[in-house]
Design a protein around this motif. Sequence first.
Motif, PDB file in Angstrom:
ATOM      1  N   ASN A  93      35.257  46.769  44.808  1.00 20.98           N
ATOM      2  CA  ASN A  93      36.325  45.579  44.593  1.00 20.98           C
ATOM      3  C   ASN A  93      36.180  44.591  45.715  1.00 20.98           C
ATOM      4  O   ASN A  93      36.871  44.349  46.573  1.00 20.98           O
ATOM      5  N   THR A 123      33.331  43.531  35.386  1.00 17.97           N
ATOM      6  CA  THR A 123      32.685  43.116  36.544  1.00 17.97           C
ATOM      7  C   THR A 123      32.651  41.725  36.265  1.00 17.97           C
ATOM      8  O   THR A 123      32.404  40.971  35.465  1.00 17.97           O
ATOM      9  N   TRP A 236      33.787  45.460  29.962  1.00 15.81           N
ATOM     10  CA  TRP A 236      32.975  46.484  29.431  1.00 15.81           C
ATOM     11  C   TRP A 236      33.183  47.036  28.084  1.00 15.81           C
ATOM     12  O   TRP A 236      34.365  47.324  27.965  1.00 15.81           O
ATOM     13  N   HIS A 251      28.653  39.540  42.603  1.00 18.01           N
ATOM     14  CA  HIS A 251      29.417  40.382  41.714  1.00 18.01           C
ATOM     15  C   HIS A 251      30.466  41.081  42.453  1.00 18.01           C
ATOM     16  O   HIS A 251      30.543  41.161  43.571  1.00 18.01           O
ATOM     17  N   TYR A 252      31.498  41.587  41.532  1.00 16.66           N
ATOM     18  CA  TYR A 252      32.621  42.139  42.026  1.00 16.66           C
ATOM     19  C   TYR A 252      33.181  43.015  41.026  1.00 16.66           C
ATOM     20  O   TYR A 252      33.389  42.570  39.707  1.00 16.66           O
ATOM     21  N   ALA A 253      33.567  44.118  41.344  1.00 14.44           N
ATOM     22  CA  ALA A 253      34.099  45.217  40.166  1.00 14.44           C
ATOM     23  C   ALA A 253      35.723  45.356  40.403  1.00 14.44           C
ATOM     24  O   ALA A 253      36.235  45.560  41.531  1.00 14.44           O
TER      25      ALA A 253
END
Length: 312
Positions: A93, A123, A236, A251-253
Motif C-alpha cells: 500500500n 489495485t 478484482w 500502482h498501489y494495492a
Amino acid sequence: MSDIRITKVTANIGARVSGVDISRPLDEESVAAVREALNVHKALVFDDVNLDDEGHQAFVRHFGDLTTAHPTVGAVEGSPNVLPVDSERGRANHWHTDVTFVLNPPQATTLRSITVPPYGGETLIASSAAAYRDLPEPLRRLADGLWAEHTNDYDYAVPNEAFDEEQAAQRAQFTSIKYRTAHPVVRVHPLTGERGLFIGGFAQRIVGLSVGESRKILDLLQSYVIRPENVLRHHWSPNQLVIFDNRITQHYAVDNYDGQPRRLHRVTLAGDVPVGVDGGRSRSVEGDAAHYTPVAAAVPAAAAREAATVAA
C-alpha cells in the motif's frame, strides 16, 4: 485474428479487452493489437481468463522475455518467474513502479487474481504520462532535467510502524542485495515517444540535492501522478488478469479488506534501460541484477516513430 474489442474504462487510463482467448497461443495480429492497446491505454483488464501459472507465463511471453520473480524475494514453488503477491507476506500500500531500483526495470507487469477478498483489495493504477501532461510548463522544464536515485533499501510492502520479527525478516530478505540506480525523472517511452514521470516509492533522492530538498520536489511531482483523474481503480474479480505498462504507470494495492486473504500472481516482462529527454540512459550505482532480468533490446528509432504514429 480474433475479434478483439477494446473498451475504454477512463479518459486517461485503462481499457477492458474482450474477444480473445489468452489461454491459447496468439497470432501475430492479436499480439500487435494487444500491444497497441497497451501503448494507448497503459493498463488492460482481461475477464474470465482460464489460466494457471504456466498459461500465465505463456501469455506474457508473447510480448518478450520474462524476468525471474524478483531480485531478492522468493518465487512460487516450481515457477521461478512467478511472484506471489500475498497479503500474508506484506501489503504494497505504497505508490510505486515495479523494481525501479535496478538498471532496467520491467517493461510491463501482469497480475492474475488467485484469491479475492469479498470486499476491498483494489489495485490503483496511475498514468504518469497524463501526470506529465498536467504539469505547468515551468515544472515540466524543471522535471525534464532532473535525475533521481532509486533504491530498495526499505521494504514498500512492510508498514512503517515498528517491525515485528516476521516483518524484520521480510525486510532483511528484500534488502539482501542492495540496489541503487539513477534514472531520469522524465522517461521517454521507447515505443510511443511519450514522456512520463518516472518516480514512485523507490525514488528517494534527486541527484545533486539533499534528502529534504528531494522529498519536497518528489512529493510535488507525485501529486500530479495520483490525481483522481489519472487513476484507474480496479476492483478484482475471480479469474482476471491485468497488464500495465511499467514504464509509464505507477500502482498501489489498497489495504481495505480487514486482513482477509488476498493473493495475486505476478509475472513481469524484461525491460529496456530508461532514456531521458536529453537522450541520457539510466546508470547503476550499486547492485547487479543480471540474475533477475535480461536487458530488452533497444527499439530502433524508425520502429519507435512508427509505433508512436500508430498509438497517436
